[in-house]
Write a protein that holds these residues in place. Structure first.
Motif, PDB file in Angstrom:
ATOM      1  N   ALA A  75       9.973  23.301   0.992  1.00 45.66           N
ATOM      2  CA  ALA A  75       9.333  22.377   0.056  1.00 45.66           C
ATOM      3  C   ALA A  75      10.112  22.370  -1.263  1.00 45.66           C
ATOM      4  O   ALA A  75      10.686  23.393  -1.649  1.00 45.66           O
ATOM      5  CB  ALA A  75       7.890  22.794  -0.193  1.00 45.66           C
ATOM      6  N   VAL A 127       7.885  14.801   0.821  1.00 43.97           N
ATOM      7  CA  VAL A 127       7.872  16.263   0.983  1.00 43.97           C
ATOM      8  C   VAL A 127       7.611  16.623   2.443  1.00 43.97           C
ATOM      9  O   VAL A 127       8.285  17.496   3.016  1.00 43.97           O
ATOM     10  CB  VAL A 127       6.806  16.902   0.065  1.00 43.97           C
ATOM     11  N   LEU A 167      11.123  15.914  -6.294  1.00 42.28           N
ATOM     12  CA  LEU A 167      11.551  15.575  -4.932  1.00 42.28           C
ATOM     13  C   LEU A 167      12.972  15.010  -4.943  1.00 42.28           C
ATOM     14  O   LEU A 167      13.802  15.373  -4.098  1.00 42.28           O
ATOM     15  CB  LEU A 167      10.586  14.568  -4.306  1.00 42.28           C
TER      16      LEU A 167
END
Length: 290
Positions: free
Chosen positions: A32, A22, A278
């Motif tokens: 993000a 991140v 992610l």
């Protein structure tokens, strides 16, 4: 004495990998990763799970968007929310907490999530990709199980793996992941005849039946590796309750390794959710540049 497979320690390591990933995104000027968590009603267990997930997002730098809807929310209203989240570029993952109220069809809801944002890995497209070995987002608990196994077994090729439980969320996807790694897999369940004898042949047992202390010591051969996905509250004899798994933990110390309950699979499930979020953000970035 069986080795304890520490899910909490492994989850901390995976969370650190996610946090670094991140931070690297932010360093390149990207936003993000965003995870939308949708909770309908006030199921106490769901409230706890959602709170854990929100806190976990904060730890690794993922932005969480919480959507709390009343118990009587119509199915169409929930579908409208998901449609909005599907096209929101700040949302990379969508998680609808189950169980849902009875008047809402979970299959319809989960099937309405964009497969690219389906960080739980439940969409039929992701299920199909898993079964054909063609990528997609992998369900969090099965993914966590494989990571736990990798800490104690270098190579799964040719090993006998017995999965106890056939749910779409855990049992079936775990079987697919084990097959992909060249294990020989037997999928069983509570109604399987001769289950103790089948389990005794296993090098690996993944217990995911939701039946407390189902797997007894005599079911387990010496040196087997045991992953306990079950978690049930049972009376502790002192007027309270405690958590137990599907494996009779005190009876299986002749195994090579075993996961505790709690502290085994549970922490890995949330860590894999963050990792999937992610991954979904990275996939979206690649698709944008393709």
């Amino acid at each position: 004495m069986a080795q304890l497979i520490d899910g909490r320690a492994l989850a901390r390591g995976l969370d650190e990998e996610t946090r670094i990933g991140v931070a690297e995104r932010l360093g390149r000027g990207h936003e993000a990763p965003g995870l939308a968590v949708v909770l309908v009603g006030e199921d106490p267990a769901s409230e706890v799970y959602v709170a854990h997930k929100i806190r976990a997002c904060a730890r690794v730098g993922i932005t969480s968007y919480e959507h709390r809807l009343p118990e009587n929310t119509p199915q169409d209203a929930l579908l409208t929310l998901i449609a909005r989240l599907n096209i929101d570029p700040t949302v990379h993952g969508i998680l609808v907490q189950v169980p849902l109220p009875r008047h809402i069809d979970a299959g319809v809801i989960l099937g309405s999530i964009d497969p690219a944002k389906d960080v739980d890995g439940f969409h039929p497209v992701n299920v199909g990709r898993l079964s054909t070995g063609t990528g997609g987002l992998v369900p969090c608990t099965p993914l966590g199980v494989m990571k736990l196994l990798d800490t104690v077994i270098d190579d799964l090729t040719g090993l006998n793996a017995v999965v106890i439980g056939k749910s779409n969320i855990v049992g079936k996807p775990i079987a697919m992941l084990l097959l992909e790694r060249e294990a020989t897999v037997t999928v069983t369940h509570i109604e399987t005849r001769g289950l103790p004898e089948i389990a005794r042949q296993a090098d690996i047992i993944v217990a995911a039946a939701g039946s407390p202390r189902l797997v007894k010591g005599f079911w387990v051969k010496e040196g087997a590796v045991l992953i306990d996905v079950g978690i049930t509250r049972v009376p502790n004899g002192a007027g309270g309750e405690h958590l137990v798994g599907d494996i009779a933990f005190n009876e299986v110390q002749h195994a090579k390794a075993v996961t505790p309950v709690p502290g085994g699979v549970g922490p890995m499930t949330i860590a894999c959710l963050l990792s999937n979020t992610l991954k979904a953000a990275r996939n979206a970035e690649e698709a944008h540049h393709a």
